[in-house]
Design a protein around this motif. Sequence first.
Motif, short mmCIF file in Angstrom:
data_model
loop_
_atom_site.label_atom_id
_atom_site.label_comp_id
_atom_site.label_asym_id
_atom_site.label_seq_id
_atom_site.Cartn_x
_atom_site.Cartn_y
_atom_site.Cartn_z
N GLU A 41 -7.75 3.82 3.97
CA GLU A 41 -7.62 3.31 5.33
C GLU A 41 -8.80 3.76 6.19
OE1 GLU A 41 -3.85 4.93 6.32
OE2 GLU A 41 -2.71 3.30 5.38
N LYS A 68 -4.41 7.20 -0.12
CA LYS A 68 -4.07 6.11 0.80
C LYS A 68 -4.78 6.28 2.14
CE LYS A 68 0.09 3.96 2.82
NZ LYS A 68 0.00 4.39 4.22
N SER A 124 0.81 -1.22 0.00
CA SER A 124 0.00 0.00 0.00
C SER A 124 0.84 1.27 0.00
CB SER A 124 -0.93 0.00 1.22
OG SER A 124 -0.18 0.00 2.43
N ASN A 159 2.36 3.78 -9.34
CA ASN A 159 1.21 4.66 -9.14
C ASN A 159 1.20 5.90 -10.02
OD1 ASN A 159 1.93 3.40 -6.17
ND2 ASN A 159 -0.24 3.37 -6.65
#
Length: 254
Positions: free
Chosen positions: A130, A126, A79, A103
């Motif tokens: 989460e 990100k 991640s 990415n």
Amino acid sequence: MNKNINKIVLIEDDLALGSSISELLLLSDFNVNWFFDGVKALEYLFANIPDIIISDMMMPNMSGEQLYINIRKKPEFNSIPFIIITANVDDIMKYKHLENGVNDYIMKPFNPKELILKIRNLLNFKKNIEKKFKVDPFSKVSINLSEKDFLTRINEFLLKDMRSKINVDELSKELFISRSTLDKRIRKLSNKNISQYIREFKLEYAIRLIDLGEKNIQFIVDQTGFNSLSYFSTSFKSYVGLTTRDYIKSIQKN
């Protein structure tokens, strides 16, 4: 000192460019570890996990592509956003790297503002994933405490091993129950067998990735741990009622 400051690993062998980028990042309130060499950077990364990695493509000893491939072998880096800086790359190579999960790209020469915005966008992306997937302790209040804890522990296990094939026996051991008892409790709480529950959990994660802006289907497949693109595509269409590409298009229109 701000303990929540984002940590960036920069790999750039050009001293002038590396110095400029490092200074730019520091002025933008990032914590920067700058390496001239991919091999030394890899040694550091195997002992330290940053919030984002920025690497030049062409370097002696180890290229940015080789560095990326080595890093992605470790599950804890699944991640961590990875940006490649390059002066020249044809579309075929660029698409190959994007399919592998890189990415984003920064093309030399670049505007400093572009780099900072891309970094912040990836970090926010990100963080939102989460946050979105964090279990709300006050949701589904009709479920009693023990049942809620049970589902929470299952979801946490699935999220931790998302990219790999889920081992139901390991999950059973984690919960200190037999496989048959696990399946019975899952059926009672969700009206699904354990295989369906896991598959739909992964699909919901895929949907969240798309809703947050991810468009790279192979990256989504890798992140959700499906065995193949075809199996993912079939499962996604059956669950959502649209192909993955059609769902992405529908999100873009809204």
